[in-house]
Design a protein around this motif. Structure first.
Motif, PDB file in Angstrom:
ATOM      1  N   SER A 280       0.807  -1.227   0.000  1.00 49.45           N
ATOM      2  CA  SER A 280       0.000   0.000   0.000  1.00 49.45           C
ATOM      3  C   SER A 280       0.836   1.271   0.000  1.00 49.45           C
ATOM      4  CB  SER A 280      -0.945   0.004   1.213  1.00 49.45           C
ATOM      5  OG  SER A 280      -0.202   0.008   2.423  1.00 49.45           O
ATOM      6  N   LEU A 281       2.006   1.271   0.647  1.00 51.34           N
ATOM      7  CA  LEU A 281       2.773   2.513   0.746  1.00 51.34           C
ATOM      8  C   LEU A 281       3.255   3.033  -0.614  1.00 51.34           C
ATOM      9  CD1 LEU A 281       3.791   4.705   2.548  1.00 51.34           C
ATOM     10  CD2 LEU A 281       5.838   3.361   3.032  1.00 51.34           C
ATOM     11  N   PRO A 282       3.719   2.185  -1.561  1.00 49.90           N
ATOM     12  CA  PRO A 282       4.056   2.734  -2.885  1.00 49.90           C
ATOM     13  C   PRO A 282       2.871   3.402  -3.569  1.00 49.90           C
ATOM     14  CG  PRO A 282       5.006   0.555  -2.618  1.00 49.90           C
ATOM     15  CD  PRO A 282       4.113   0.772  -1.448  1.00 49.90           C
ATOM     16  N   SER A 331       9.706   3.273  -1.392  1.00 49.66           N
ATOM     17  CA  SER A 331       8.414   3.164  -0.708  1.00 49.66           C
ATOM     18  C   SER A 331       8.147   1.736  -0.245  1.00 49.66           C
ATOM     19  CB  SER A 331       7.292   3.641  -1.627  1.00 49.66           C
ATOM     20  OG  SER A 331       7.440   5.007  -1.934  1.00 49.66           O
ATOM     21  N   VAL A 332       8.517   0.760  -1.078  1.00 49.51           N
ATOM     22  CA  VAL A 332       8.351  -0.644  -0.661  1.00 49.51           C
ATOM     23  C   VAL A 332       9.192  -0.926   0.577  1.00 49.51           C
ATOM     24  CG1 VAL A 332       8.721  -3.043  -1.332  1.00 49.51           C
ATOM     25  CG2 VAL A 332       7.776  -1.426  -2.988  1.00 49.51           C
ATOM     26  N   LEU A 333      10.447  -0.468   0.566  1.00 45.67           N
ATOM     27  CA  LEU A 333      11.322  -0.681   1.718  1.00 45.67           C
ATOM     28  C   LEU A 333      10.805   0.073   2.943  1.00 45.67           C
ATOM     29  CD1 LEU A 333      13.926  -1.895   2.813  1.00 45.67           C
ATOM     30  CD2 LEU A 333      15.146   0.127   1.990  1.00 45.67           C
ATOM     31  N   PHE A 334      10.343   1.302   2.744  1.00 49.86           N
ATOM     32  CA  PHE A 334       9.799   2.066   3.866  1.00 49.86           C
ATOM     33  C   PHE A 334       8.585   1.359   4.478  1.00 49.86           C
ATOM     34  CE2 PHE A 334      11.369   6.330   1.919  1.00 49.86           C
ATOM     35  CZ  PHE A 334      12.649   6.021   2.316  1.00 49.86           C
ATOM     36  N   GLY A 335       7.709   0.838   3.627  1.00 48.80           N
ATOM     37  CA  GLY A 335       6.519   0.160   4.135  1.00 48.80           C
ATOM     38  C   GLY A 335       6.857  -1.059   4.977  1.00 48.80           C
ATOM     39  N   GLY A 336       7.765  -1.899   4.475  1.00 49.22           N
ATOM     40  CA  GLY A 336       8.161  -3.071   5.254  1.00 49.22           C
ATOM     41  C   GLY A 336       8.844  -2.688   6.554  1.00 49.22           C
ATOM     42  N   LEU A 337       9.680  -1.639   6.512  1.00 53.09           N
ATOM     43  CA  LEU A 337      10.395  -1.207   7.717  1.00 53.09           C
ATOM     44  C   LEU A 337       9.436  -0.656   8.763  1.00 53.09           C
ATOM     45  CD1 LEU A 337      13.118  -0.678   9.113  1.00 53.09           C
ATOM     46  CD2 LEU A 337      13.185   1.537   7.945  1.00 53.09           C
ATOM     47  N   ILE A 338       8.482   0.167   8.343  1.00 51.56           N
ATOM     48  CA  ILE A 338       7.518   0.746   9.299  1.00 51.56           C
ATOM     49  C   ILE A 338       6.690  -0.356   9.950  1.00 51.56           C
ATOM     50  CG2 ILE A 338       5.454   2.182   9.467  1.00 51.56           C
ATOM     51  CD1 ILE A 338       6.661   3.926   7.246  1.00 51.56           C
TER      52      ILE A 338
END
Length: 387
Positions: A280-282, A331-338
């Motif tokens: 969803s974040l991307p 964005s994909v990396l940010f979503g998984g990290l969050i």
């Protein structure tokens, strides 16, 4: 021979009712350097005469510090009597002392508390706090790596048994973290784009470089600001909700129930959230970038009289597609990290409401900080890509 003063002058008028004569507390001199203590040295027997006995004992100690004190004649001794003797001795035992074995326990409590312990040498307060913070950070890092390892192992297990995938949970998290976040990201994105374009236009107009507003705004939004702003909003909105959800499950002992039933926390709770937010974040970042460009286009039209059609026509030619793909990858990396950090802090919640609030705060702050750090790393590593 005894002193005329076995101490009794200041006794109260009703002292006779305290007990028989041999139960009276007595302090008698026996020889030049010996004092004998006898009778009952209790709270009831000493009432009204504490100060008189303390002064007499203190005077004897001041007169001859090496005097022998014989307590073997004391029939009863309680804390009040021991304290009277201890204060008269100057809060330390005399050099020569004879007492009964049962007296040791009473006087031991004063010996241990008589002098404060010397502080142990250590770090300064500032260094101590810094070392504790560094140690806590290291523990969190180890726990996050351990959670990531369990998650990867469970992913391999789930891929072998697709029936374990929680499709409904993934779908629900995509809706909560993606679709429900569109209004707030649209508003913030549009206003940020409007403000940014207005400031850039003011500066470019001074040098007659109005048309370069498309280059600066398009590159900054698609490559950096869109993914970063979307991640920060999602971390504050959805990351905190994930931490609170898992934390409440800890408080209500639902996590313990899952463990009793043999259901993995990572498969049931962590994996769906990580996958959903990575999906969803991307999309949220793309939506935010589009609204930021829309706000920038409106500000450029009002400030520089730049036609929206010309703005949209120039945008693909001045911003290479690799910048868009780079923003999506981040964005994909940010979503998984969050999601991973939110689940980590949620699983660390203790079964009380105070811990729940602290974990939610730590989750949001840590997620936003690491998102900015990772974005800076990407900016350095790919500084020559698409520019």
């Amino acid at each position: 021979m005894t002193d005329a003063g076995a101490l009794s002058p200041s006794a109260p008028p009703n002292a006779a009712s305290a007990g028989p004569a041999d139960a009276e507390p007595r302090l008698e001199r026996s020889g030049a350097r010996e004092w004998r203590v006898s009778g009952d040295w209790t709270l009831l027997a000493l009432r009204g005469r504490y100060e008189a006995f303390r002064q007499r004992i203190a005077g004897a100690m001041a007169e001859a510090p090496d005097t022998l004190w014989d307590l073997r004649g004391v029939s009863r001794l309680d804390t009040a009597g021991a304290l009277t003797l201890w204060q008269g001795w100057g809060q330390k035992p005399p050099a020569r002392l004879l007492w009964q074995p049962e007296h040791v326990t009473l006087f031991a409590q004063f010996m241990h508390t008589g002098a404060p312990p010397r502080p142990k040498p250590g770090l300064r307060p500032g260094l101590a706090r810094a070392s504790l913070s560094l140690l806590a950070f290291a523990r969190h890092g180890v726990d996050v790596v351990a959670l990531l390892g369990r998650l990867l192992l469970d992913v391999g297990h789930v891929l072998r048994r697709p029936s374990l995938i929680g499709w409904r949970e993934i779908s629900a998290n995509v809706f909560r973290t993606g679709a429900q976040a569109l209004p707030i990201t649209a508003l913030v994105g549009f206003l940020v784009g409007l403000t940014l374009s207005y400031l850039i236009s003011k500066q470019l107009k001074t040098y007659g470089a109005d048309i370069f507003v498309v280059n600066i705004l398009g590159l900054a939004v698609l490559r950096e600001l869109g993914p970063l702003l979307g991640a920060i909003i999602v971390a504050g909105r959805s990351g905190s909700a994930m931490t609170a959800q898992i934390g409440v499950m800890r408080v209500t002992q639902e996590l313990d129930a899952l463990s009793v039933m043999g259901i993995s926390h990572t498969v049931r709770l962590v994996l769906p959230k990580v996958v959903a937010l990575a999906i969803s974040l991307p999309l949220v970042a793309l939506w935010t970038s589009a609204l930021m460009l829309l706000g920038g286009m409106a500000a450029a039209g009002a400030q520089l009289k730049l036609d929206p059609t010309q703005f949209l026509h120039l945008l693909p030619s001045v911003v290479e597609p690799v910048n868009l793909w780079l923003g999506w990858t981040k964005s994909v990396l940010f979503g998984g990290l969050i999601a991973l950090l939110a689940c980590h802090f949620g699983l660390r919640v203790k079964p009380n409401t105070e811990s729940l609030g602290q974990s939610v705060t730590q989750s949001v702050v840590t997620a936003i900080t690491l998102v900015i750090v990772v974005d800076a790393v990407f900016a350095v590593l790919f500084s020559n890509v698409g520019i």
